[in-house]
Design a protein around this motif. Structure first.
Motif, PDB file in Angstrom:
ATOM      1  N   THR A 117       0.838  -1.206   0.000  1.00 57.36           N
ATOM      2  CA  THR A 117       0.000   0.000   0.000  1.00 57.36           C
ATOM      3  C   THR A 117       0.870   1.252   0.000  1.00 57.36           C
ATOM      4  O   THR A 117       0.563   2.247  -0.689  1.00 57.36           O
ATOM      5  CB  THR A 117      -0.926  -0.001   1.234  1.00 57.36           C
ATOM      6  N   ILE A 118       1.941   1.224   0.718  1.00 57.85           N
ATOM      7  CA  ILE A 118       2.847   2.379   0.750  1.00 57.85           C
ATOM      8  C   ILE A 118       3.482   2.597  -0.632  1.00 57.85           C
ATOM      9  O   ILE A 118       3.619   3.743  -1.105  1.00 57.85           O
ATOM     10  CB  ILE A 118       3.920   2.183   1.837  1.00 57.85           C
ATOM     11  N   LYS A 119       3.836   1.513  -1.319  1.00 55.93           N
ATOM     12  CA  LYS A 119       4.402   1.634  -2.660  1.00 55.93           C
ATOM     13  C   LYS A 119       3.380   2.265  -3.624  1.00 55.93           C
ATOM     14  O   LYS A 119       3.720   3.136  -4.440  1.00 55.93           O
ATOM     15  CB  LYS A 119       4.824   0.267  -3.189  1.00 55.93           C
ATOM     16  N   ASN A 120       2.116   1.798  -3.540  1.00 52.55           N
ATOM     17  CA  ASN A 120       1.057   2.365  -4.386  1.00 52.55           C
ATOM     18  C   ASN A 120       0.816   3.836  -4.063  1.00 52.55           C
ATOM     19  O   ASN A 120       0.582   4.655  -4.960  1.00 52.55           O
ATOM     20  CB  ASN A 120      -0.237   1.582  -4.230  1.00 52.55           C
ATOM     21  N   TYR A 121       0.909   4.159  -2.774  1.00 53.25           N
ATOM     22  CA  TYR A 121       0.727   5.556  -2.368  1.00 53.25           C
ATOM     23  C   TYR A 121       1.830   6.425  -2.970  1.00 53.25           C
ATOM     24  O   TYR A 121       1.576   7.512  -3.515  1.00 53.25           O
ATOM     25  CB  TYR A 121       0.724   5.673  -0.845  1.00 53.25           C
ATOM     26  N   ASP A 122       3.074   5.939  -2.865  1.00 52.60           N
ATOM     27  CA  ASP A 122       4.204   6.696  -3.420  1.00 52.60           C
ATOM     28  C   ASP A 122       4.034   6.871  -4.939  1.00 52.60           C
ATOM     29  O   ASP A 122       4.343   7.942  -5.498  1.00 52.60           O
ATOM     30  CB  ASP A 122       5.516   5.973  -3.122  1.00 52.60           C
ATOM     31  N   ARG A 123       3.522   5.831  -5.634  1.00 50.67           N
ATOM     32  CA  ARG A 123       3.335   5.930  -7.087  1.00 50.67           C
ATOM     33  C   ARG A 123       2.247   6.950  -7.424  1.00 50.67           C
ATOM     34  O   ARG A 123       2.433   7.803  -8.322  1.00 50.67           O
ATOM     35  CB  ARG A 123       2.962   4.545  -7.625  1.00 50.67           C
ATOM     36  N   ILE A 124       1.118   6.906  -6.714  1.00 51.63           N
ATOM     37  CA  ILE A 124       0.016   7.852  -6.976  1.00 51.63           C
ATOM     38  C   ILE A 124       0.450   9.267  -6.631  1.00 51.63           C
ATOM     39  O   ILE A 124       0.107  10.237  -7.349  1.00 51.63           O
ATOM     40  CB  ILE A 124      -1.239   7.458  -6.182  1.00 51.63           C
ATOM     41  N   LYS A 125       1.231   9.405  -5.588  1.00 51.62           N
ATOM     42  CA  LYS A 125       1.695  10.736  -5.194  1.00 51.62           C
ATOM     43  C   LYS A 125       2.580  11.331  -6.289  1.00 51.62           C
ATOM     44  O   LYS A 125       2.466  12.530  -6.623  1.00 51.62           O
ATOM     45  CB  LYS A 125       2.470  10.645  -3.881  1.00 51.62           C
ATOM     46  N   ALA A 143      -5.638   7.398   2.520  1.00 48.31           N
ATOM     47  CA  ALA A 143      -6.475   6.698   3.499  1.00 48.31           C
ATOM     48  C   ALA A 143      -6.133   5.209   3.557  1.00 48.31           C
ATOM     49  O   ALA A 143      -6.078   4.597   4.644  1.00 48.31           O
ATOM     50  CB  ALA A 143      -7.950   6.888   3.146  1.00 48.31           C
ATOM     51  N   ALA A 144      -5.868   4.608   2.395  1.00 51.85           N
ATOM     52  CA  ALA A 144      -5.512   3.186   2.349  1.00 51.85           C
ATOM     53  C   ALA A 144      -4.181   2.927   3.050  1.00 51.85           C
ATOM     54  O   ALA A 144      -3.992   1.920   3.745  1.00 51.85           O
ATOM     55  CB  ALA A 144      -5.458   2.719   0.893  1.00 51.85           C
ATOM     56  N   GLU A 146      -2.822   4.749   5.509  1.00 52.36           N
ATOM     57  CA  GLU A 146      -3.003   4.894   6.957  1.00 52.36           C
ATOM     58  C   GLU A 146      -3.719   3.678   7.533  1.00 52.36           C
ATOM     59  O   GLU A 146      -3.399   3.206   8.644  1.00 52.36           O
ATOM     60  CB  GLU A 146      -3.780   6.167   7.258  1.00 52.36           C
ATOM     61  N   ALA A 147      -4.694   3.138   6.810  1.00 49.92           N
ATOM     62  CA  ALA A 147      -5.410   1.946   7.281  1.00 49.92           C
ATOM     63  C   ALA A 147      -4.484   0.733   7.336  1.00 49.92           C
ATOM     64  O   ALA A 147      -4.534  -0.076   8.275  1.00 49.92           O
ATOM     65  CB  ALA A 147      -6.604   1.661   6.369  1.00 49.92           C
ATOM     66  N   ALA A 148      -3.618   0.593   6.338  1.00 47.15           N
ATOM     67  CA  ALA A 148      -2.694  -0.538   6.298  1.00 47.15           C
ATOM     68  C   ALA A 148      -1.691  -0.459   7.441  1.00 47.15           C
ATOM     69  O   ALA A 148      -1.341  -1.477   8.070  1.00 47.15           O
ATOM     70  CB  ALA A 148      -1.975  -0.563   4.957  1.00 47.15           C
ATOM     71  N   ILE A 149      -1.223   0.751   7.740  1.00 47.33           N
ATOM     72  CA  ILE A 149      -0.288   0.935   8.868  1.00 47.33           C
ATOM     73  C   ILE A 149      -0.979   0.589  10.186  1.00 47.33           C
ATOM     74  O   ILE A 149      -0.406  -0.082  11.053  1.00 47.33           O
ATOM     75  CB  ILE A 149       0.250   2.381   8.886  1.00 47.33           C
ATOM     76  N   ALA A 150      -2.242   1.043  10.322  1.00 45.55           N
ATOM     77  CA  ALA A 150      -3.001   0.765  11.544  1.00 45.55           C
ATOM     78  C   ALA A 150      -3.240  -0.738  11.710  1.00 45.55           C
ATOM     79  O   ALA A 150      -3.149  -1.284  12.811  1.00 45.55           O
ATOM     80  CB  ALA A 150      -4.322   1.518  11.508  1.00 45.55           C
TER      81      ALA A 150
END
Length: 354
Positions: A117-125, A143-144, A146-150
């Protein structure tokens, strides 16, 4: 008639002459015995009252577990010495082991999901910064992430809880001491809170004495105590009354706990102890043990009377104090006590004090 009177007078005169001759004989003078004397006087002594007690470990605890399981191993026996942190008992819990496997798998899955999820976040960012992704896509990925980290944190927390419970499967000693009682064997089922081992510390031993209610008023906290433990070859060890525990039963017994001024390696829990309570001073008549004479069950001592003669006095003895002993009756202060003589004394013998 005169002749008869003469016959009566002559024998009387002869008897008187014989009597006078006997008085002129010299009576042998009695030889005096050289003796050493001392004046009997009271000695100021600290009052002592004796009681019985027992050496006890002040730090006692019951070792138990918080989990339900089977006793897998008991690594100590009653009486074994133990050290802090030493492994004592192992509890086997199949239920917790299964939960641990599930929790570990959950942590791994949550970690993988979080990393993806963090990789996808970095790509979208990055795409959003280039204008190739919308603001809505960036917000959804944020949001995804933060949810994955939680979820990963929750999985770790769950695993930590399981591991915490599993720590009670390996019971270690919290003290340096010894095992006083073992309540389980290998194969037994252990329940949460069930006592498994009784442990006692060897680091701080104290003396406990059960005192009857009618004598407890003699004790106060901080009273000075002298302690004797024969089995540990200790005599006159200093202590102080640490606490007085009121009776919790109808036995009428109070518990007095005495703290030692210093610990002794020779002391062991369970040893018999004698405690002497040191109270207000009192006057006692003390005499040397060496001057005591025994005849059967009678105890006596020689004194010097007003005629300078040895007089045997029968006395009653009390407590012993090193090389002296207390005289309870038979002597009075101020008398001359014979403590040694040049030869054997007899009652009525003429003595001469050095």
């Amino acid at each position: 008639m005169k002749k008869n009177k003469l016959y009566l007078i002559l024998p009387a005169i002869a008897l008187l002459a014989w009597s006078c001759g006997d008085e002129e004989k010299v009576t042998p003078k009695q030889q005096s015995v050289d003796v050493k004397t001392e004046t009997i006087k009271y000695t100021e002594m600290v009052g002592e009252q004796r009681f019985s007690g027992t050496v006890k470990a002040d730090d006692k605890l019951m070792l138990s577990t918080k989990i339900f399981g089977q006793v897998d191993a008991v690594l100590v026996k009653e009486g074994d010495k133990i050290s802090k942190g030493q492994l004592l008992v192992k509890i086997k819990s199949n239920d917790l082991a299964a939960k641990q496997n599930t929790a570990s798998s959950g942590v791994q899955a949550a970690k993988t999901n979080m990393e993806n999820t963090i990789k996808n976040y970095d790509r979208i960012k990055t795409l959003h910064e280039k204008g190739s992704a919308t603001q809505k896509e960036l917000e959804d990925m944020t949001a995804a992430k933060e949810a994955a980290i939680a979820q990963h944190k929750a999985a770790q927390h769950q695993l930590a809880e399981v591991n915490d419970y599993l720590s009670y499967a390996n019971l270690t000693s919290p003290i340096n001491g010894f095992v006083s009682k073992k309540m389980v064997n290998v194969g037994d089922m252990a329940n949460p809170g069930q006592p498994i081992l009784a442990l006692e510390s060897m680091e701080e031993l104290k003396i406990e004495a059960n005192i009857p209610a009618f004598e407890i008023s003699k004790f106060e906290v901080n009273d000075s105590i002298k302690i004797t433990v024969t089995d540990a070859d200790l005599a006159g060890v200093s202590g102080v009354v640490e606490r007085i525990v009121p009776s919790s039963s109808f036995s009428g017994q109070y518990k007095v706990v005495v703290a030692l001024s210093q610990q002794h390696k020779s002391l062991k829990p369970g040893m018999f102890a004698r405690i002497n309570l040191l109270k207000d001073s009192e006057k006692k008549l003390l005499v040397q043990k060496s001057s005591i004479i025994t005849k059967g069950q009678l105890t006596g001592i020689y004194t010097v009377n007003q005629q300078g003669e040895a007089m045997l006095r029968w006395i009653r003895l009390g407590k012993e104090y090193d090389d002296k002993v207390e005289v309870l009756s038979g002597l009075i202060e101020g008398e001359q006590l014979i403590v040694s003589s040049a030869s054997k004394l007899t009652d009525g013998a003429l003595v001469k004090s050095k």
